[in-house]
Design a protein around this motif. Structure first.
Motif, PDB file in Angstrom:
ATOM      1  N   ASP A  96      -2.150  -5.492  -0.129  1.00 51.17           N
ATOM      2  CA  ASP A  96      -3.442  -5.837  -0.706  1.00 51.17           C
ATOM      3  C   ASP A  96      -3.478  -7.329  -1.037  1.00 51.17           C
ATOM      4  O   ASP A  96      -2.526  -7.866  -1.608  1.00 51.17           O
ATOM      5  CB  ASP A  96      -3.621  -5.004  -1.986  1.00 51.17           C
TER       6      ASP A  96
ATOM      7  N   HIS B 252      -8.271   4.746  -0.078  1.00 47.71           N
ATOM      8  CA  HIS B 252      -8.769   3.381  -0.263  1.00 47.71           C
ATOM      9  C   HIS B 252     -10.255   3.261   0.079  1.00 47.71           C
ATOM     10  O   HIS B 252     -10.863   2.216  -0.180  1.00 47.71           O
ATOM     11  CB  HIS B 252      -7.959   2.401   0.585  1.00 47.71           C
TER      12      HIS B 252
ATOM     13  N   LEU C 260      -7.488  -5.830   2.815  1.00 45.90           N
ATOM     14  CA  LEU C 260      -6.141  -5.313   3.025  1.00 45.90           C
ATOM     15  C   LEU C 260      -5.607  -5.821   4.355  1.00 45.90           C
ATOM     16  O   LEU C 260      -6.355  -5.918   5.336  1.00 45.90           O
ATOM     17  CB  LEU C 260      -6.143  -3.783   3.022  1.00 45.90           C
TER      18      LEU C 260
ATOM     19  N   HIS D  77      -8.841  -6.145  -6.198  1.00 49.90           N
ATOM     20  CA  HIS D  77      -7.918  -5.234  -5.538  1.00 49.90           C
ATOM     21  C   HIS D  77      -8.699  -4.247  -4.669  1.00 49.90           C
ATOM     22  O   HIS D  77      -9.827  -3.863  -5.002  1.00 49.90           O
ATOM     23  CB  HIS D  77      -7.091  -4.460  -6.573  1.00 49.90           C
ATOM     24  N   GLY D  78      -8.101  -3.870  -3.553  1.00 43.25           N
ATOM     25  CA  GLY D  78      -8.667  -2.817  -2.717  1.00 43.25           C
ATOM     26  C   GLY D  78      -9.844  -3.213  -1.866  1.00 43.25           C
ATOM     27  O   GLY D  78     -10.554  -2.344  -1.347  1.00 43.25           O
TER      28      GLY D  78
ATOM     29  N   LEU E 102       0.815  -1.205   0.000  1.00 38.10           N
ATOM     30  CA  LEU E 102       0.000   0.000   0.000  1.00 38.10           C
ATOM     31  C   LEU E 102       0.852   1.260   0.000  1.00 38.10           C
ATOM     32  O   LEU E 102       0.327   2.371  -0.101  1.00 38.10           O
ATOM     33  CB  LEU E 102      -0.935   0.012   1.216  1.00 38.10           C
TER      34      LEU E 102
ATOM     35  N   PRO F 298     -14.285  -1.919   1.442  1.00 36.82           N
ATOM     36  CA  PRO F 298     -12.934  -2.363   1.806  1.00 36.82           C
ATOM     37  C   PRO F 298     -12.736  -2.474   3.321  1.00 36.82           C
ATOM     38  O   PRO F 298     -13.217  -1.641   4.072  1.00 36.82           O
ATOM     39  CB  PRO F 298     -12.024  -1.280   1.229  1.00 36.82           C
TER      40      PRO F 298
END
Length: 304
Positions: free
Chosen positions: A29, A66, A47, A43-44, A19, A190
């Motif tokens: 990630d 994010h 985390l 993705h994202g 990150l 997220p």
């Protein structure tokens, strides 16, 4: 959901997985990993990280980008008191401190609809408390006592015991299962989960999530061991500081605590195999999770 065999081809972690946080170098990630049926993690969305108490203003801005909905802190009470509470964009530090100075699970709800909810889920074992072992080793600068505490494989044994405890202890299993439920919630991502170094409790959480989604076992280990690459400079600095300040004559005794070792994660999976028929059985009977949670996890974390 059954784990893929170890001989399945490995997809190497991407260099860009980090990150890029200066104050949390192990923040990264889980997106991009491929499952056994060919799907790819978004993705994202999920985390993983080390503690967030060192974040500067640039880091805070990067983290805010994010769009996090939830943060899960797996640190113990002593760790939070010693290091300090997370710095999280949109969540007042005072509220975080009040929540985290507790030995029980506590949630600090988001203050605004687009804010972040903090879940404090302490995972620590009295018999395998790495923080206490570290503190005891540094409190007494006697080299012989430090060697007696950590030498001859004792530090590695402490770590292996901790990973087995992740699986055998009921409360620990409940805490890890709670993280997975949060990841599976509608609008729950997220989500970022972390402990102190982003290695052990965070590593096992990531291993559970990736395994449940069908990522092959070799890739699970690759993700786990990536901590050593991310944290190498900090570990070297700590070891050097302990020596130059006279805290330890043999600071290398602590390397088994600071590093991710394949044998540690293997010990956890061994306990799963010893106590349950397979990972599906562990998911249901060990973690208390069902098909609805797995479906939610797939919806949130996998590309269609």
């Amino acid at each position: 959901m059954t784990a893929q065999p170890a001989e399945t081809a490995v997809q190497a972690p991407e260099p860009a997985r980090s990150l890029g946080l200066t104050g949390a170098v192990n923040a990264r990630d889980l997106g991009g990993y491929r499952t056994g049926d060919g799907r790819v993690l978004r993705h994202g969305t999920a985390l993983r990280a080390d503690a967030l108490h060192r974040l500067g203003e640039t880091d805070l801005a990067a983290l805010a980008a994010h769009g996090l909905r939830q943060v899960v802190d797996l640190r113990s009470l002593d760790e939070v008191r010693e290091a300090g509470p997370d710095r999280i964009p949109g969540l007042p530090v005072a509220e975080i401190a009040a929540a985290e100075l507790s030995g029980t699970a506590v949630t600090v709800e988001r203050a605004t609809p687009d804010g972040i909810t903090l879940h404090h889920l302490p995972v620590f074992a009295a018999d395998f408390d790495i923080y206490v072992a570290l503190r005891d080793a540094l409190a007494d600068r006697d080299a012989d006592k430090q060697r007696a505490l950590l030498g001859n494989g004792r530090a590695a044994g402490l770590m292996t015991g901790l990973y087995r405890w992740f699986v055998t202890d009921r409360l620990a299993r409940e805490r890890f299962a709670t993280v997975i439920r949060l990841l599976a919630e509608p609008d729950g991502t997220p989500l970022l989960f972390h402990c102190s170094a982003g290695k052990d409790r965070t590593g096992w959480t990531a291993a559970l999530v990736l395994t449940a989604l069908g990522v092959d076992r070799d890739t699970v280990f690759e993700d786990y061991l990536l901590t050593n690459e991310r944290s190498a400079a900090i570990v070297d600095q700590i070891v050097d500081t302990f020596y130059t300040r006279g805290l330890m004559k043999e600071p290398e005794l602590l390397l088994p605590v600071f590093r991710a070792e394949r044998g540690y994660l293997e010990a956890a999976f061994e306990e799963v195999s010893a106590g349950w028929d397979d990972f599906d059985h562990f998911w249901q009977a060990g973690l208390g999770l069902d098909g609805a949670v797995l479906d939610g996890l797939r919806v949130n974390l996998l590309h269609p």
